[in-house]
Design a protein around this motif. Structure first.
Motif, mmCIF file in Angstrom:
data_model
loop_
_atom_site.group_PDB
_atom_site.id
_atom_site.type_symbol
_atom_site.label_atom_id
_atom_site.label_comp_id
_atom_site.label_asym_id
_atom_site.label_seq_id
_atom_site.Cartn_x
_atom_site.Cartn_y
_atom_site.Cartn_z
ATOM 1 N N LEU A 84 31.676 61.155 68.118
ATOM 2 C CA LEU A 84 30.482 60.567 68.648
ATOM 3 C C LEU A 84 29.520 60.911 67.019
ATOM 4 C CD1 LEU A 84 30.577 59.697 72.324
ATOM 5 C CD2 LEU A 84 30.764 57.954 70.617
ATOM 6 N N HIS A 129 35.277 64.610 71.862
ATOM 7 C CA HIS A 129 34.316 63.737 71.779
ATOM 8 C C HIS A 129 32.911 63.295 71.282
ATOM 9 C CE1 HIS A 129 34.631 59.589 72.497
ATOM 10 N NE2 HIS A 129 33.775 59.122 73.051
ATOM 11 N N LEU A 172 31.055 60.778 78.246
ATOM 12 C CA LEU A 172 30.380 59.901 76.899
ATOM 13 C C LEU A 172 31.311 58.856 76.140
ATOM 14 C CD1 LEU A 172 30.630 63.562 74.787
ATOM 15 C CD2 LEU A 172 28.360 61.377 74.956
ATOM 16 N N GLY A 210 35.429 55.040 69.868
ATOM 17 C CA GLY A 210 33.810 55.064 69.799
ATOM 18 C C GLY A 210 33.552 53.908 68.964
HETATM 19 C C1 MLT Z 1 35.763 56.041 76.400
HETATM 20 O O1 MLT Z 1 36.664 55.413 77.423
HETATM 21 O O2 MLT Z 1 37.066 56.522 75.224
HETATM 22 C C2 MLT Z 1 34.496 56.559 75.777
HETATM 23 O O3 MLT Z 1 33.895 56.571 76.553
HETATM 24 C C3 MLT Z 1 34.727 56.546 74.814
HETATM 25 C C4 MLT Z 1 33.705 56.060 74.450
HETATM 26 O O4 MLT Z 1 32.262 57.135 73.908
HETATM 27 O O5 MLT Z 1 32.732 54.783 73.568
#
Ligand code: MLT
Length: 240
Positions: free
Chosen positions: A205, A201, A21, A67
């Motif tokens: 999101l 996380h 993510l 995010g």
């Molecule tokens: C990150 O690199 O911190 C993540 O990919 C954050 C996100 O979900 O965009």
């Protein structure tokens, strides 16, 4: 060759960055959709400086902090925005809070890969064919902390290797991180989206209305793409 979650001082032959993510999911998506390359930056100013020298029609700039999309960038970090129509033949210059930093930290390893759940099988196939002596699976986490979704992805990789090689689980004994990651994956493999809802996380999101990203990133083995580093910080899809 033992996958490790807690790197020792000894450099590995193969280092794999994981940011389910969403950074490594986005990178795999871009390369699977025909992107020329993904170039990672921890610093936004440097990204601008380097990408300014690239032909404008052949570049896309993605910036994520907290995010959200960074002002002035074409893209944030949603893999769903990376359609073939948009990314075909282009280089994605990307800086995210954690994922691109993890990649930069491991960029001196002889082999550097980016893995997510969506391209897990391609990563496993590479590891089984190449048999690197030592492998680090480096979860990006959030600003240095442990992450459920990256750990479950490490577990998904290790679980698949363990099953395909029929090696006894005891062979992993002594590496408690890998055993824990496999246990986490074993428990959640049929409800990875449910696990993401529990992850800090994932919750961040969801607050940012990114449920569709969570759903997309929770799928396993849907993209046959292996993002592999060609020069420091530049990943391309390995030709099959
Ligand atoms: C990150 O690199 O911190 C993540 O990919 C954050 C996100 O979900 O965009």
């Amino acid at each position: 060759h033992t996958p490790e979650l807690t790197p020792t001082d000894e450099a590995p032959e193969c280092a794999i960055a994981v940011d389910v993510l969403r950074a490594t999911s986005t990178m795999a998506t871009v390369l699977a959709a025909g992107g020329e390359a993904v170039q990672v930056f921890s610093d936004l100013d440097l990204l601008m400086e380097v990408s300014d020298k690239w032909p404008a029609e052949k570049r896309l700039r993605a910036g994520e902090r907290g995010g959200g999309k960074v002002a002035g960038f074409e893209l944030g970090n949603s893999p769903l925005d990376c359609t073939a129509e948009l990314v075909q033949g282009k280089r994605l210059f990307i800086s995210t809070t954690n994922g691109t930093r993890a990649l930069q930290r491991i960029q001196d390893a002889p082999i550097v890969l980016a893995a997510a759940l969506i391209n897990r099988a391609a990563v496993v196939q590479f590891l089984l064919e190449k048999q690197p002596e030592t492998v680090w699976i480096v979860g990006s986490g959030w600003e240095g902390s442990f992450s459920l979704e990256d750990t479950v992805c490490a577990g998904a990789i290790a679980h698949s290797i363990w099953q395909q090689t029929n090696s006894p689980l005891e062979e992993l004994a002594g590496n408690d991180e890998v055993s824990s990651a496999i246990a986490l994956y074993s428990q959640w493999q049929n409800d990875l989206l449910g696990l993401f809802h529990q992850a800090s996380h994932g919750q961040r999101l969801l607050r940012l209305k990114c449920l569709e990203d969570l759903k997309y990133c929770s799928q396993t083995d849907i993209l046959d793409v292996l993002p592999i580093q060609q020069e420091p910080g530049v990943l391309k899809s390995q030709n099959k």
